[in-house]
Design an enzyme around this catalytic site. Structure first.
Site, PDB file in Angstrom:
ATOM      1  CG  ASN A   1      -1.989   1.037   1.141  1.00 27.79           C
ATOM      2  OD1 ASN A   1      -1.774   2.101   0.567  1.00 27.79           O
ATOM      3  ND2 ASN A   1      -3.127   0.750   1.716  1.00 27.79           N
ATOM      4  CG  ASP A   2       2.780   2.603  -3.782  1.00 27.18           C
ATOM      5  OD1 ASP A   2       3.895   2.245  -3.404  1.00 27.18           O
ATOM      6  OD2 ASP A   2       2.315   2.356  -4.906  1.00 27.18           O
ATOM      7  CB  CYS A   3      -1.351   5.772  -0.019  1.00 29.08           C
ATOM      8  SG  CYS A   3      -1.248   6.027  -1.793  1.00 29.08           S
TER       9      CYS A   3
END
Ligand code: BGC
Ligand code: IFM
Length: 817
Positions: free
Chosen positions: A489-491
């Site tokens: 989850n890049d964020c």
């Protein structure tokens, strides 16, 4: 709701009958180095290998209509002065008929206006760095007509980033050359530099005229809807000196009643001979001989037809490696055609170039490309092999990996660095999938450099071990993996909060003293390390296997002790040691990723955590449109969580249905013995099964999109970011390996069906290591026991070993309860 088209499964096409689709519905042309994107109304752009550094044609993002700029042909009836475009855009005239067929590697758009029918097929021939536009025009009047045809492409000045930003330079550098003898327009901007590439745009007919300067063609204060040259029916023979170079041929065509004429356009990329690379003296820089040969070849309709047939054969042959026949039409067409097709596109382009990815910001993602291999490896294993080696070459001696690399240079991107701590583990999953598919264990001995540096080579097996070590070297206060900048989850950026490093927690592996930990990486480590162990055992490397068994056990203990929230797995600990994804939180109480990964890794199997976890997922995250990423979404920004909370509730990483993660739950359900639920989740996001919702879904009904807006979003059910997403690979894995239950292993092909009760039978044909497995699965008759027969002989195991070398086909009959 409105329908915009339909599937033609026999032709392997999606047929669009209304041009005004909610968003452009696009297709990808090209299988190797030259790629072209094309929408159902002729919009799109082309590039060679790298959408950032070798962009051939210009595209305008973020427009209404969305896809303004493309590969257009205008037709003008000279007597009446009426004109229109063969792809509806950009003129958007009234049409007597319209049909767009998106097929595998080609798109055909037919339309009719003023009783003139046109049929344009766009495709990239195999092994060529060019695209063909083949147009057939038919006159349905009872009288003869005089037509003018104007082609149109706008050239991009190669580096798409500079092209979109550096206008004080751009408006001065454009250069073209026209070769009337061959009806070819050359775009040669940059040839004065140390570059050696150029584009050509040619046509099979003699030219009445041409244009190469956009402003002349369109006219000041005109538009693409009615370019002045088309309006007047006369090209201006304009030469671009700077400004915006375009390619436009003007051709005259006279057609008797019911007469058809075929015209061929060729747009391509070429490079000069090496000796011509530096400071060529004059305009004779172009490697015209080579180009002329190509042009001459493809001006012959017969050769175009042959190339088209070869392309069709290529796809038929590729897709014949895995085919199914089940009672469900949506499953059949996605598995047989579109899901595999999308897997090829994601493999080729990673997350670089779509209508939503600009081709500038992202190249080949390390995490992304490794996952793309999972859905692609059975199609062209040799390409997967090369990709694995390329990816491993961007690893660092620590085991860390550049988050992405540019396709042209294959070098890691320094700006993004390497501290996405999940990255290295994905290399294990792709390599093991490759090994199981092919049995090519020699790949493990390949010497691969670190960070592309010569003399730093180590075997691929060493690289894989370093991937495990990278995680083990970075454990946090609970013995769980540190998340670094983010995991899958890049964020989820959990280390943003404290400016100061946490002094109480500093190890050599964690110089910055950032302590956020990820349960996703913990599960992923167990999942990957178990696969490595299976490999070590297969390779009879018992010491290694024992060593990692210990690490796996420890990680599982840490997860169960510190990562179990009572009814589901936590998601993380933030930099202050607070829980993320716990019932104790007000928002973001449960996340999908850690449930999926930990269950696929069979964490807590002895304690039977799966049933409880999956019930929680069902209760808190499942919606009719798919399973959400987390819930409830964040209603305000949280510095301690980062970008995830920057999205409005229900969108993207803030609680949308992030389709990539759904198959993890399908797999977990299948593994946990609940085929009904697994398949039910599968259908919720299956694009074909959502076709009737097109006005809500909006994206292509033949392709997975990255997200579907979550329950809390005002547009719940609306899909975004189609095409370039790991959803393609993982859904293919979930349906083919876990639901239909056909998965390759080191020793043979395992068949363990987990299909819904309503299915009485289904068939699969699967090419595995050179052998066709023709598999029939049926329900047992009354009084019969479940069984497995291979070539008529009963066997006791669900793994069918490879037959002896002479045998090319194996028949398997499985009876399930
Ligand atoms: C997007 C993610 C993406 C990340 C890194 C974020 O803004 O939401 O999907 O992976 O940027 O590029
Ligand atoms: O995992 C990422 C992927 O690498 C790029 N797109 C978004 C995903 C979730 O953040």
């Amino acid at each position: 709701m409105k329908k915009y088209g339909y599937f033609d499964d026999l032709r392997k096409e999606y047929i669009i009958t209304h041009p005004d689709t909610p968003l452009p519905w696009i297709n990808y042309l090209g299988t190797d180095s030259y790629f072209s994107l094309i929408s159902n109304t002729g919009g799109g752009y082309s590039f060679y290998k790298d959408a950032r550094y070798r962009r051939l044609t210009r595209y305008r993002y973020n427009n209404t209509p969305f896809d303004s700029n493309g590969k257009y042909i205008y037709i003008r009836e000279n007597k009446t002065g009426k004109f229109w475009s063969t792809t509806w855009q950009p003129t958007r005239h009234t049409m007597e008929m319209y049909q767009c067929q998106h097929g595998l590697g080609y798109t055909t758009i037919q339309s009719q206006a003023e009783k003139i029918h046109s049929n344009v097929t766009y495709f990239v021939p195999l092994n060529e760095n060019l695209e063909i536009w083949k147009i057939k025009i038919t006159n349905h009047h009872t009288h003869t007509v005089d037509l003018s045809l104007f082609s149109f492409v706008e050239f991009c000045l190669w580096d798409a980033q500079g092209d979109a930003t550096n206008f004080q330079r751009n408006f001065n550098i454009g250069e073209v050359e026209i070769d009337s003898a061959t009806s070819t327009i050359y775009h040669k901007t940059e040839y004065r530099e140390r570059r050696n590439h150029f584009a050509f745009f040619s046509c099979s007919e003699p030219l009445k005229g041409y244009d190469t300067q956009r402003e002349k063609f369109i006219g000041s204060y005109h538009s693409m809807e009615s370019p002045v040259v088309v309006e007047n029916g006369n090209s201006l023979k304009s030469h671009a000196h700077g400004w915006a170079p375009i390619g436009s041929h003007h051709i005259e065509v006279t057609l008797e009643p019911e007469q058809t004429k075929e015209i061929i356009f060729i747009l391509g990329y070429s490079e000069n001979k090496k000796s011509e690379k530096f400071s060529p003296p004059d305009s004779q820089i172009l490697n015209k001989e080579k180009v002329n040969q190509k042009i001459t070849y493809y001006k012959d309709p017969k050769n175009v037809e042959d190339a088209f047939i070869a392309l069709k054969r290529y796809w038929d042959q590729l897709l014949s490696k895995f085919t199914i026949d089940t009672p469900d039409v949506h499953t059949n067409r996605m598995v047989n055609i579109w899901n595999q097709y999308q897997c090829m596109v994601t493999f080729n382009l990673s997350r670089s170039a779509s209508f939503f990815e600009s081709g500038i910001g992202r190249g080949m993602g390390f995490r992304d490309s490794n996952q793309d291999i999972l859905g692609f490896v059975h199609l062209i294993p040799e390409k997967a092999r090369q990709r694995i080696l390329d990816l491993a070459s961007t690893q660092m001696p620590s085991g860390g990996a550049y988050h992405q690399y540019q396709p042209l240079t294959k070098r890691g991107n320094h700006e993004l660095g390497s501290n996405f701590n999940d990255d290295p583990l994905w290399l294990i999953l792709s390599t093991v999938a490759y090994l199981k598919e092919t049995g090519d264990f020699d790949i493990l001995k390949e010497d691969i450099p670190f960070e592309n540096q010569k003399n730093s080579e180590k075997s691929l097996l060493t690289h894989l071990e370093l991937s495990l070590k990278y995680t083990l070297d970075r454990l946090g206060p609970h013995g769980l993996p540190l998340i670094g900048r983010a995991d899958w989850n890049d964020c989820l950026n959990l280390n943003c909060f404290s400016e100061e490093p946490n002094q109480s927690f500093q190890t050599t592996a964690n110089k910055e003293g950032k302590i956020a930990e990820s349960l996703f990486i913990a599960g992923q480590f167990v999942y990957a390390a178990k696969q490595m162990n299976e490999l070590f055992i297969y390779l009879k490397m018992v010491d290694k296997a024992n060593h990692y068994s210990g690490a796996i056990q420890k990680m599982e203990e840490a997860i169960v002790q510190h990562g179990w929230d009572g009814e589901w797995f936590l998601r993380a600990y933030d930099d202050r040691g607070h829980k993320v994804g716990s019932h104790e939180n007000n928002e973001g109480q449960i996340y999908i990723e850690s449930q999926g990964m930990c269950l696929m890794a069979e964490v807590g199997k002895k304690m039977k955590l799966a049933t409880k976890t999956l019930a929680s997922v069902h209760r808190h995250l499942a919606t009719p449109h798919g399973i959400m990423l987390h819930h409830p979404p964040y209603t305000r920004y949280h510095l301690e969580l980062g970008e995830i909370s920057s999205y409005p509730p229900g969108y993207k990483e803030n609680g949308s249905i992030f389709c990539h993660t759904n198959p993890w739950i399908m797999i977990a359900e299948a593994m946990n013995g609940n085929p009904e639920q697994a398949y039910n989740y599968y259908l919720r996001i299956n694009p074909s099964a959502r076709e009737h919702l097109s006005d809500l879904h909006r994206c292509e009904p033949y392709i997975y999109a990255q997200t579907i807006a979550g329950y809390d979003a005002p547009t719940f059910g609306e899909a975004k970011n189609s095409w370039l997403t790991g959803t393609a690979a993982w859904n293919f894995v979930a349906i083919s390996q876990y639901i239909l239950g056909i998965h390759p292993t080191f020793n043979g092909l395992t068949i363990e069906p987990k299909v819904p009760q309503t299915w009485l039978e289904y068939k699969v044909s699967r090419l595995f290591r050179g052998v066709i497995y023709s598999i029939e699965v049926k329900r047992v008759e009354e009084g019969e026991n479940p069984s497995c027969e291979v070539d008529g002989i009963q066997v006791n195991s669900s793994t069918i070993p490879l037959p002896d070398v002479s045998k090319k086909e194996v028949k398997v009959l499985i009876k399930i309860p």
